[in-house]
Design a protein around this motif. Structure first.
Motif, short mmCIF file in Angstrom:
data_model
loop_
_atom_site.label_atom_id
_atom_site.label_comp_id
_atom_site.label_asym_id
_atom_site.label_seq_id
_atom_site.Cartn_x
_atom_site.Cartn_y
_atom_site.Cartn_z
N ASP A 1 36.10 88.91 84.09
CA ASP A 1 34.86 88.36 84.65
C ASP A 1 35.01 86.86 84.83
O ASP A 1 35.75 86.20 84.10
N LEU A 2 34.23 86.35 85.78
CA LEU A 2 34.18 84.91 86.02
C LEU A 2 33.63 84.20 84.78
O LEU A 2 34.09 83.13 84.41
N THR B 1 32.31 100.04 92.61
CA THR B 1 30.84 100.09 92.55
C THR B 1 30.30 99.58 93.88
O THR B 1 30.30 98.38 94.15
N SER B 2 29.88 100.52 94.71
CA SER B 2 29.32 100.16 96.00
C SER B 2 27.81 100.01 95.84
O SER B 2 27.35 99.54 94.78
N GLY C 1 30.84 91.61 91.56
CA GLY C 1 30.29 91.39 92.89
C GLY C 1 29.27 90.29 92.83
O GLY C 1 28.77 89.94 91.75
N THR D 1 33.68 96.49 89.53
CA THR D 1 32.22 96.33 89.55
C THR D 1 31.81 94.89 89.88
O THR D 1 30.67 94.65 90.25
N1 LIG Z 1 21.75 95.66 90.44
C1 LIG Z 1 21.59 96.65 91.28
O1 LIG Z 1 20.47 97.16 91.47
C2 LIG Z 1 22.77 97.19 92.02
C3 LIG Z 1 24.05 96.67 91.90
N2 LIG Z 1 25.09 97.23 92.60
C4 LIG Z 1 26.46 96.71 92.47
O2 LIG Z 1 26.84 96.81 91.11
C5 LIG Z 1 27.73 95.76 90.77
C6 LIG Z 1 27.23 95.05 89.54
O3 LIG Z 1 25.96 94.51 89.80
P1 LIG Z 1 25.05 93.89 88.66
O4 LIG Z 1 25.57 94.26 87.35
O5 LIG Z 1 23.65 94.19 89.02
O6 LIG Z 1 25.28 92.34 88.95
P2 LIG Z 1 25.64 91.18 87.93
O7 LIG Z 1 25.52 89.93 88.70
O8 LIG Z 1 24.85 91.32 86.69
O9 LIG Z 1 27.16 91.48 87.60
C7 LIG Z 1 28.19 91.11 88.43
C8 LIG Z 1 29.31 90.54 87.58
O10 LIG Z 1 30.38 90.17 88.44
C9 LIG Z 1 30.85 88.91 88.02
N3 LIG Z 1 31.42 88.18 89.13
C10 LIG Z 1 30.78 87.62 90.18
N4 LIG Z 1 31.63 86.99 90.97
C11 LIG Z 1 32.86 87.14 90.41
C12 LIG Z 1 34.15 86.68 90.75
N5 LIG Z 1 34.35 85.92 91.82
N6 LIG Z 1 35.18 87.04 89.97
C13 LIG Z 1 34.98 87.78 88.85
N7 LIG Z 1 33.78 88.22 88.47
C14 LIG Z 1 32.73 87.89 89.24
C15 LIG Z 1 29.63 88.18 87.49
O11 LIG Z 1 30.00 87.12 86.64
C16 LIG Z 1 28.87 89.29 86.81
O12 LIG Z 1 29.22 89.38 85.45
C17 LIG Z 1 27.83 94.87 92.00
O13 LIG Z 1 29.02 95.16 92.66
C18 LIG Z 1 26.63 95.26 92.83
O14 LIG Z 1 26.89 95.08 94.20
C19 LIG Z 1 24.91 98.30 93.39
C20 LIG Z 1 23.68 98.86 93.55
C21 LIG Z 1 22.51 98.35 92.89
#
Ligand SMILES: NC(=O)C1=CN([C@@H]2O[C@H](COP(=O)(O)OP(=O)(O)OC[C@H]3O[C@@H](n4cnc5c(N)ncnc54)[C@H](O)[C@@H]3O)[C@@H](O)[C@H]2O)C=CC1
Ligand SMILES: CC(C)CCC[C@@H](C)[C@H]1CC[C@H]2[C@@H]3[C@H](O)CC4=CC(=O)CC[C@]4(C)[C@H]3CC[C@]12C
Length: 369
Positions: free
Chosen positions: A43-44, A127-128, A88, A86
């Motif tokens: 993770d970042l 994870t789309s 994003g 995952t």
């Molecule tokens: N929250 C929602 O309702 C939904 C989320 N998703 C997908 O699920 C996945 C996770 O989403 P969430 O947990 O809600 O978001 P989140 O923002 O809580 O988690 C995303 C994680 O990715 C990490 N990240 C971001 N940019 C990065 C990079 N350049 N390099 C490494 N790590 C990086 C962040 O630090 C964070 O820990 C995403 O791909 C999102 O598109 C899909 C459908 C619904």
């Protein structure tokens, strides 16, 4: 994958493992994947709770890195059996630029795919999002559809565009030869709106309600259904897919699966009230308090303000034309594809998902109860 009942052998990598969903995936893998020898969390931003996981039988390796940096991704992927991608940039509020969203979500995914191919990692789960399908720019309803329901998936917003492109890359990579000659097996999971412990937007709504004296004001008609799924069940689907992908590669490779469970079909606001209500908040109005045209106007004004203020300050309100369209367009799924293909059944009932989420809201600072 080498398998053994006694000796755990597998190495998994979870990108974005410190995020909302990622944390649930990481914890569930440790609880429910007995074949795991090492779990790499990439993770970042690394979270402090990772440290408490280091004392268990599985080696938990925290890797601070950026998916846009190909060499960092390759180093993390090397030697892993399964990658759950995952990470994003989830931004529908204009916090990041379209370019950054593209770099993280599309280029980052391309880097993960290339890393698998270069290092010989054979199984990749992406994870789309439901957003890959819709709601589309025309606001067409998607009423309890499944993975095969015809729908005009046309987007303009950078987030759904990036998720759609990334998903396409992942699916097209299925069958490519990885280092060593074996085929890459990929699939994509499409959660609807995820809720549960750690959900930032739920936290925002809760705090907003507290600021308004325990009240939220209805903006969206109760008849508009918005698909929601509990984070624990989304995590469980990832764990199951990771477990089954090798045995069922011919069936599951290159496939997409909506993430679903028994959460009821409701409007976005009514659904939130299932948790916020028991925590002392009230939703005022049986019908939207403002006419839709006024909401559109406010959302447009917000977008304009965001643009005007950008050189000075980042103005990112909850309401903008995109979030309004999202909340105001019916989009729900009804499918059993995951059950048919890999035996998925929700691990958490609706009652349990609800209870866990309420318990979490009650622990939030400023809790009304
Ligand atoms: N929250 C929602 O309702 C939904 C989320 N998703 C997908 O699920 C996945 C996770 O989403 P969430 O947990 O809600 O978001 P989140 O923002 O809580 O988690 C995303 C994680 O990715 C990490 N990240 C971001 N940019 C990065 C990079 N350049 N390099 C490494 N790590 C990086 C962040 O630090 C964070 O820990 C995403 O791909 C999102 O598109 C899909 C459908 C619904
Ligand atoms: C009163 C306002 C008009 C209510 C605004 C609510 C919005 C902030 C949210 C309504 C629908 C949400 C999105 C939806 O659940 C699907 C999503 C999938 C993803 O992959 C990422 C998150 C999200 C875009 C989610 C974001 C918040 C909403 C737009």
């Amino acid at each position: 994958m080498a398998e053994s009942a006694q000796v755990p052998t597998l190495v998994y990598l979870v990108t974005g493992g410190c995020g909302f969903l990622g944390e649930h995936i990481v914890r569930m893998l440790l609880e429910r994947e007995p074949r795991l020898r090492e779990l790499r969390v990439f993770d970042l931003h690394l979270s402090p709770w990772l440290e408490e996981l280091q004392t268990g039988p599985v080696q938990v390796t925290a890797i601070q890195g950026d998916v846009t940096q190909a060499h960092q991704v390759t180093a993390a992927v090397a030697g892993s059996h399964v990658v759950i991608h995952t990470a994003g940039l989830v931004d529908v509020f204009g916090k990041a630029s379209p370019k950054t969203i593209h770099q993280v979500n599309v280029q980052g995914t391309q880097n993960v795919i290339e890393a698998c191919i270069r290092t010989g990692t054979q199984f990749l789960i992406y994870t789309s999002s439901m957003e890959v399908v819709g709601p589309n720019v025309k606001g067409h309803p998607f009423y309890r559809g499944n993975e095969d329901t015809p729908y005009e998936a046309v987007h303009r917003h950078p987030y759904p565009c990036s998720k759609a492109l990334a998903e396409q890359l992942v699916l097209e990579a299925n069958g490519r030869k990885v280092n060593g000659g074996l085929p890459l097996v990929t699939c994509a999971l499409r959660p609807t709106g995820i809720y549960g412990e750690g959900h930032q937007i739920m936290r925002d709504f809760y705090n907003q309600g507290l600021r308004f004296g325990g009240r939220l004001f209805r903006a969206i008609p109760a008849s508009v259904e918005h698909g929601r799924v509990y984070v624990g069940n989304v995590a469980w689907m990832h764990v199951l897919v990771a477990r089954e992908l090798e045995q069922r590669a011919a069936l599951m490779g290159g496939q997409v699966y909506f993430c679903y469970d028994k959460s009821p079909y409701k409007s976005y606001e009514d659904f939130n009230m299932e948790f916020l209500g028991p925590c002392g908040l009230r939703l005022i109005g049986t019908h939207p308090l403002l006419p839709y045209w006024l909401l559109v106007l406010l959302a447009t004004l917000n977008a304009l303000l965001q643009w005007l203020l950008r050189p000075l300050v980042l103005y990112t309100p909850l309401l903008n034309p995109y979030t309004l369209a999202m909340a105001n367009t019916t989009f729900t799924v009804s499918t059993n594809k995951a059950q048919r293909h890999f035996g998925y059944k929700p691990l958490f009932s609706w009652e349990e998902s609800k209870a866990r989420t309420i318990l979490w809201v009650q622990t939030l600072e400023g809790s009304a109860r």
